[in-house]
Design an enzyme around this catalytic site. Structure first.
Site, PDB file in Angstrom:
ATOM      1  N   ALA A  53     -13.555 -11.265   6.345  1.00  0.00           N
ATOM      2  CA  ALA A  53     -13.503  -9.874   5.887  1.00  0.00           C
ATOM      3  C   ALA A  53     -13.279  -9.884   4.381  1.00  0.00           C
ATOM      4  O   ALA A  53     -12.739 -10.847   3.828  1.00  0.00           O
ATOM      5  CB  ALA A  53     -12.383  -9.121   6.589  1.00  0.00           C
ATOM      6  N   ARG A  75      -3.823   6.258  -2.596  1.00  0.00           N
ATOM      7  CA  ARG A  75      -2.514   5.606  -2.688  1.00  0.00           C
ATOM      8  C   ARG A  75      -1.548   6.461  -3.475  1.00  0.00           C
ATOM      9  O   ARG A  75      -1.930   7.115  -4.447  1.00  0.00           O
ATOM     10  CB  ARG A  75      -2.642   4.225  -3.341  1.00  0.00           C
ATOM     11  CG  ARG A  75      -3.305   3.267  -2.376  1.00  0.00           C
ATOM     12  CD  ARG A  75      -3.198   1.827  -2.750  1.00  0.00           C
ATOM     13  NE  ARG A  75      -4.188   1.088  -1.955  1.00  0.00           N
ATOM     14  CZ  ARG A  75      -4.570  -0.142  -2.194  1.00  0.00           C
ATOM     15  NH1 ARG A  75      -4.048  -0.808  -3.214  1.00  0.00           N
ATOM     16  NH2 ARG A  75      -5.467  -0.717  -1.424  1.00  0.00           N
ATOM     17  N   HIS A  90      -6.743   1.866   2.400  1.00  0.00           N
ATOM     18  CA  HIS A  90      -7.848   0.927   2.190  1.00  0.00           C
ATOM     19  C   HIS A  90      -8.899   1.184   3.276  1.00  0.00           C
ATOM     20  O   HIS A  90      -8.661   1.980   4.200  1.00  0.00           O
ATOM     21  CB  HIS A  90      -7.385  -0.537   2.195  1.00  0.00           C
ATOM     22  CG  HIS A  90      -6.481  -0.907   3.346  1.00  0.00           C
ATOM     23  ND1 HIS A  90      -5.957  -2.167   3.505  1.00  0.00           N
ATOM     24  CD2 HIS A  90      -6.013  -0.185   4.403  1.00  0.00           C
ATOM     25  CE1 HIS A  90      -5.204  -2.213   4.600  1.00  0.00           C
ATOM     26  NE2 HIS A  90      -5.226  -1.017   5.156  1.00  0.00           N
ATOM     27  N   VAL A 117      -5.648 -11.419   7.222  1.00  0.00           N
ATOM     28  CA  VAL A 117      -6.538 -12.581   7.069  1.00  0.00           C
ATOM     29  C   VAL A 117      -5.715 -13.861   6.967  1.00  0.00           C
ATOM     30  O   VAL A 117      -4.568 -13.843   6.526  1.00  0.00           O
ATOM     31  CB  VAL A 117      -7.451 -12.439   5.819  1.00  0.00           C
ATOM     32  CG1 VAL A 117      -8.551 -11.430   6.064  1.00  0.00           C
ATOM     33  CG2 VAL A 117      -6.645 -12.094   4.584  1.00  0.00           C
ATOM     34  N   GLN A 147     -13.528   2.101  -1.925  1.00  0.00           N
ATOM     35  CA  GLN A 147     -13.604   0.673  -1.609  1.00  0.00           C
ATOM     36  C   GLN A 147     -14.871   0.427  -0.806  1.00  0.00           C
ATOM     37  O   GLN A 147     -15.442   1.346  -0.221  1.00  0.00           O
ATOM     38  CB  GLN A 147     -12.409   0.247  -0.739  1.00  0.00           C
ATOM     39  CG  GLN A 147     -11.106   0.094  -1.502  1.00  0.00           C
ATOM     40  CD  GLN A 147     -10.046  -0.630  -0.680  1.00  0.00           C
ATOM     41  OE1 GLN A 147     -10.125  -0.744   0.545  1.00  0.00           O
ATOM     42  NE2 GLN A 147      -9.034  -1.129  -1.370  1.00  0.00           N
ATOM     43  N   TRP A 155       0.851  -1.205   0.000  1.00  0.00           N
ATOM     44  CA  TRP A 155       0.000   0.000   0.000  1.00  0.00           C
ATOM     45  C   TRP A 155       0.878   1.243   0.000  1.00  0.00           C
ATOM     46  O   TRP A 155       1.307   1.704   1.053  1.00  0.00           O
ATOM     47  CB  TRP A 155      -0.913  -0.006   1.230  1.00  0.00           C
ATOM     48  CG  TRP A 155      -1.875  -1.152   1.218  1.00  0.00           C
ATOM     49  CD1 TRP A 155      -3.070  -1.197   0.558  1.00  0.00           C
ATOM     50  CD2 TRP A 155      -1.738  -2.412   1.873  1.00  0.00           C
ATOM     51  NE1 TRP A 155      -3.687  -2.407   0.754  1.00  0.00           N
ATOM     52  CE2 TRP A 155      -2.890  -3.173   1.565  1.00  0.00           C
ATOM     53  CE3 TRP A 155      -0.748  -2.987   2.684  1.00  0.00           C
ATOM     54  CZ2 TRP A 155      -3.084  -4.472   2.036  1.00  0.00           C
ATOM     55  CZ3 TRP A 155      -0.946  -4.276   3.148  1.00  0.00           C
ATOM     56  CH2 TRP A 155      -2.095  -5.001   2.835  1.00  0.00           C
TER      57      TRP A 155
HETATM   58  N1  PHE Z   1      -7.735  -4.085   2.177  1.00  0.00           N
HETATM   59  C1  PHE Z   1      -7.329  -4.947   1.120  1.00  0.00           C
HETATM   60  C2  PHE Z   1      -6.794  -4.102  -0.008  1.00  0.00           C
HETATM   61  O1  PHE Z   1      -7.037  -2.941  -0.069  1.00  0.00           O
HETATM   62  C3  PHE Z   1      -8.486  -5.794   0.635  1.00  0.00           C
HETATM   63  C4  PHE Z   1      -8.930  -6.816   1.658  1.00  0.00           C
HETATM   64  C5  PHE Z   1      -9.877  -6.468   2.582  1.00  0.00           C
HETATM   65  C6  PHE Z   1      -8.397  -8.093   1.678  1.00  0.00           C
HETATM   66  C7  PHE Z   1     -10.319  -7.402   3.530  1.00  0.00           C
HETATM   67  C8  PHE Z   1      -8.811  -9.016   2.598  1.00  0.00           C
HETATM   68  C9  PHE Z   1      -9.778  -8.666   3.523  1.00  0.00           C
HETATM   69  O2  PHE Z   1      -6.117  -4.578  -0.889  1.00  0.00           O
END
Ligand code: PHE
Length: 362
Positions: free
Chosen positions: A330, A219, A193, A276, A233, A172
């Site tokens: 998630a 970003r 995010h 995750v 998002q 990120w």
């Molecule tokens: N936050 C991650 C992204 O921006 C996406 C994501 C969210 C992945 C929740 C897994 C669980 O790339």
């Protein structure tokens, strides 16, 4: 030696006489014939009837006329004045009527013409997509939450199992607002995010949790047809007792069918996100039909639409949830990307072009 009258008559350029009055009158009436607008008419009035006008001057000079003629000249002058005033009034009425009918002609409303279109406002495709996505999840029991775009490093990274020395931070590219300071100041950034809202929501409420979080992200990235440095998002989070990967699949399968159609298939592949475990990315099917056409105009059988996974035990622990008791899933998706697929838009930069022609298509 001539009489004083005789003397007077000789030196006055235009001695007053009935004839002189008649001349001025007919001169005035002749001029009046050529007057076709109200401004000239007013000039005419000043010239003949005004305080220094020709007729007024004549009346003033009446005393210089031979005494015997004065009554006659005076009467003639008064008649002339009345006639000119009357003509002025009539001409003025005519010109005003003409002017008005001109205005009426020019501004006549043809009630049989079709109406002028009233420009109609439209929702931005991103807004529409956010609403479609959140509505789909709301109908499955998810609450809608929003969070700050300016975020602490702690929520954007640390609470999501991404410590400051972790190479995963490179996933990120971050727009920092402030760096850390020795006095313990907590650095700020533009959230990269919507995932920081996972930690914020769980800190605030006890399980069970079911939320979706739409919002703007940023970003530090070069833009091209598939990348913007700011975008939307939608995050999703469900935590409770006994939640499994099967729930994740079922929920996202239902979502994909609602947004992209009943015949949609989904596919999961392993992917890595520090918050995750296991982590996956999800794709939707885009197979050719019997005529060789694809539902989404892209030459791919599978199109990746989001990242997801089971909430990492460290994240649960971090917010004070017992990871032995609670589990959850998630997911996070890019809204513009979903809109591009759904509406066939080929350049993400169009969303931020401020181009109403683009917007009005949706
Ligand atoms: N936050 C991650 C992204 O921006 C996406 C994501 C969210 C992945 C929740 C897994 C669980 O790339």
């Amino acid at each position: 030696m001539g009489s004083p009258d005789h003397f007077n008559q000789r030196v006055m350029v235009t001695p007053i006489s009935t004839k002189r009055v008649e001349d001025v009158k007919s001169d005035a009436l002749n001029t009046l014939l050529h007057i076709s607008d109200l401004d000239s008419l007013d000039e005419w009035r000043v010239q003949y009837l005004g305080r220094k006008g020709q007729l007024t001057q004549l009346l003033r000079g009446l005393s210089s006329a031979p005494e015997n003629d004065r009554a006659q000249i005076g009467a003639a002058a008064n008649i002339a004045k009345t006639v000119l005033e009357e003509q002025l009034r009539l001409r003025e009425a005519d010109l005003k009527a003409e002017h008005l009918s001109g205005v009426v002609d020019r501004e006549r409303i043809d009630v049989t013409l079709p109406g002028l279109p009233v420009p109609e406002g439209k929702l931005h495709p991103t807004t529409r997509m956010v609403r479609e996505i959140t509505t789909a999840f709301a109908s499955m029991g998810f609450q809608i939450e929003e969070g700050p775009e300016i975020e602490y490093e702690r929520y954007n990274f640390d609470m999501l199992n991404i410590p400051s020395d972790h190479p995963a931070r490179d996933m990120w590219d971050t727009l920092w607002i402030d760096q850390a300071r020795p006095d313990g100041y907590r650095p700020l950034l533009l959230r990269t995010h919507t995932s920081p809202m996972q930690a914020r929501v769980m800190e605030n409420i006890d399980p069970p949790v079911r939320v979706v979080v739409p919002g703007k992200c940023y970003r530090y990235e070069a833009t091209d047809s598939t990348h913007e440095w700011h975008f939307y998002q939608v995050e999703g989070l469900a935590v409770g007792e006994g939640i499994t990967f099967a729930d994740l699949k079922g929920t996202l399968y239902e979502f994909a069918r609602r947004i992209f159609g009943e015949d949609r298939k989904i596919r999961f592949r392993c992917d890595f996100f520090p918050f995750v475990e296991p982590g996956v990315d999800m794709s939707i099917s885009n197979f050719k039909d019997k005529d060789g056409n694809r539902p989404i105009n892209r030459d791919e059988d599978w199109i990746e639409i989001l990242g997801a996974g089971m909430v990492h035990p460290k994240v649960l622990e971090g917010v004070g949830y017992d990871p032995d008791r609670y589990t959850g899933f998630a997911f996070g998706m890019g809204v513009e990307r979903i809109a591009m697929l759904k509406y066939g838009i080929d350049d993400i930069r169009l969303f931020y072009s401020n181009n109403t022609q683009f917007i009005s298509q949706f």
